[in-house]
Motif scaffolding. Structure first.
Motif, PDB file in Angstrom:
ATOM      1  N   MET A 172       0.814  -1.188   0.000  1.00 39.31           N
ATOM      2  CA  MET A 172       0.000   0.000   0.000  1.00 39.31           C
ATOM      3  C   MET A 172       0.864   1.262   0.000  1.00 39.31           C
ATOM      4  SD  MET A 172      -3.110  -1.368   2.459  1.00 39.31           S
ATOM      5  CE  MET A 172      -3.901   0.183   2.621  1.00 39.31           C
ATOM      6  N   ALA A 173       2.063   1.172   0.564  1.00 41.51           N
ATOM      7  CA  ALA A 173       2.957   2.332   0.562  1.00 41.51           C
ATOM      8  C   ALA A 173       3.352   2.719  -0.856  1.00 41.51           C
ATOM      9  CB  ALA A 173       4.206   2.033   1.386  1.00 41.51           C
ATOM     10  N   ARG A 174       3.414   1.758  -1.737  1.00 40.92           N
ATOM     11  CA  ARG A 174       3.811   2.009  -3.126  1.00 40.92           C
ATOM     12  C   ARG A 174       2.624   2.349  -4.035  1.00 40.92           C
ATOM     13  NH1 ARG A 174       9.098   0.454  -3.789  1.00 40.92           N
ATOM     14  NH2 ARG A 174       9.889  -1.078  -2.314  1.00 40.92           N
ATOM     15  N   ASP A 175       1.421   2.293  -3.521  1.00 39.65           N
ATOM     16  CA  ASP A 175       0.219   2.479  -4.324  1.00 39.65           C
ATOM     17  C   ASP A 175      -0.116   3.967  -4.461  1.00 39.65           C
ATOM     18  OD1 ASP A 175      -2.306   2.531  -5.483  1.00 39.65           O
ATOM     19  OD2 ASP A 175      -3.059   0.868  -4.276  1.00 39.65           O
ATOM     20  N   PRO A 176       0.084   4.555  -5.654  1.00 35.54           N
ATOM     21  CA  PRO A 176      -0.143   5.991  -5.821  1.00 35.54           C
ATOM     22  C   PRO A 176      -1.618   6.410  -5.736  1.00 35.54           C
ATOM     23  CG  PRO A 176       0.426   4.986  -7.925  1.00 35.54           C
ATOM     24  CD  PRO A 176       0.583   3.926  -6.869  1.00 35.54           C
ATOM     25  N   ARG A 177      -2.533   5.470  -5.635  1.00 41.93           N
ATOM     26  CA  ARG A 177      -3.937   5.828  -5.473  1.00 41.93           C
ATOM     27  C   ARG A 177      -4.219   6.375  -4.077  1.00 41.93           C
ATOM     28  NH1 ARG A 177      -6.874   0.437  -6.772  1.00 41.93           N
ATOM     29  NH2 ARG A 177      -5.165  -0.195  -5.423  1.00 41.93           N
ATOM     30  N   HIS A 178      -3.331   6.080  -3.114  1.00 36.67           N
ATOM     31  CA  HIS A 178      -3.491   6.583  -1.747  1.00 36.67           C
ATOM     32  C   HIS A 178      -2.793   7.931  -1.612  1.00 36.67           C
ATOM     33  CE1 HIS A 178      -5.155   2.816  -0.326  1.00 36.67           C
ATOM     34  NE2 HIS A 178      -4.148   2.179  -0.877  1.00 36.67           N
ATOM     35  N   ARG A 233      -0.305  10.628  -0.230  1.00 36.98           N
ATOM     36  CA  ARG A 233       1.092  10.434   0.189  1.00 36.98           C
ATOM     37  C   ARG A 233       1.237  10.329   1.710  1.00 36.98           C
ATOM     38  NH1 ARG A 233       4.493  14.357  -2.871  1.00 36.98           N
ATOM     39  NH2 ARG A 233       4.251  12.821  -4.511  1.00 36.98           N
ATOM     40  N   VAL A 234       0.454  11.088   2.450  1.00 36.79           N
ATOM     41  CA  VAL A 234       0.566  11.070   3.908  1.00 36.79           C
ATOM     42  C   VAL A 234       0.253   9.665   4.454  1.00 36.79           C
ATOM     43  CG1 VAL A 234      -1.788  11.905   4.345  1.00 36.79           C
ATOM     44  CG2 VAL A 234       0.008  12.347   6.006  1.00 36.79           C
ATOM     45  N   TYR A 235      -0.741   8.998   3.865  1.00 41.58           N
ATOM     46  CA  TYR A 235      -1.071   7.636   4.307  1.00 41.58           C
ATOM     47  C   TYR A 235      -0.049   6.630   3.800  1.00 41.58           C
ATOM     48  CZ  TYR A 235      -5.373   9.736   5.848  1.00 41.58           C
ATOM     49  OH  TYR A 235      -6.274  10.537   6.487  1.00 41.58           O
ATOM     50  N   ARG A 236       0.505   6.897   2.645  1.00 36.30           N
ATOM     51  CA  ARG A 236       1.561   6.029   2.123  1.00 36.30           C
ATOM     52  C   ARG A 236       2.777   6.053   3.045  1.00 36.30           C
ATOM     53  NH1 ARG A 236       2.366   7.480  -3.991  1.00 36.30           N
ATOM     54  NH2 ARG A 236       3.760   5.676  -3.859  1.00 36.30           N
ATOM     55  N   LEU A 237       3.056   7.212   3.637  1.00 32.89           N
ATOM     56  CA  LEU A 237       4.146   7.293   4.617  1.00 32.89           C
ATOM     57  C   LEU A 237       3.849   6.409   5.820  1.00 32.89           C
ATOM     58  CD1 LEU A 237       4.954  11.092   4.611  1.00 32.89           C
ATOM     59  CD2 LEU A 237       6.465   9.252   3.885  1.00 32.89           C
TER      60      LEU A 237
END
Length: 101
Positions: free
Chosen positions: A1-7, A9-13
């Motif tokens: 999920m960290a690599r998923d650009p649909r999320h 950026r703050v949640y990807r962190l």
């Protein structure tokens, strides 16, 4: 999920902090690795200013600890426990051995 650009950026962190965390809740990223994880849907790696902005926002939202930085995202111990899996060191925060987070 960290690599998923649909999320966002703050949640990807936050996902990256969880996914790469060691026993003490530190995700010790080497070099530009964190920025490479946060690549957008067009394959563009965010610059350091955009990564820093997302880190500040994630801190303010309580998704990562106040001592987080691009080299190492930190999870508060109240949010994260990993028992005996992973290391107990963090080169970005100069922690080694059995030092607590």
């Amino acid at each position: 999920m960290a690599r998923d650009p649909r999320h966002d950026r703050v949640y990807r962190l936050h996902f990256a902090a969880i996914g790469w965390a060691n026993q003490i809740g530190h995700s010790d990223f080497k070099g530009e690795r964190l920025a490479e994880i946060l690549v957008d849907k067009n394959g563009v790696i965010p610059d350091s200013q955009n990564v820093s902005k997302a880190i500040r926002k994630a801190k303010s939202m309580g998704l990562i600890g106040a001592n987080s930085k691009a080299a190492c995202l930190v999870l508060p111990s109240s949010m994260f426990q990993k028992a005996s899996v992973g290391g107990r060191t963090c080169s970005a925060h100069n922690l080694s051995g059995r030092t607590a987070a």
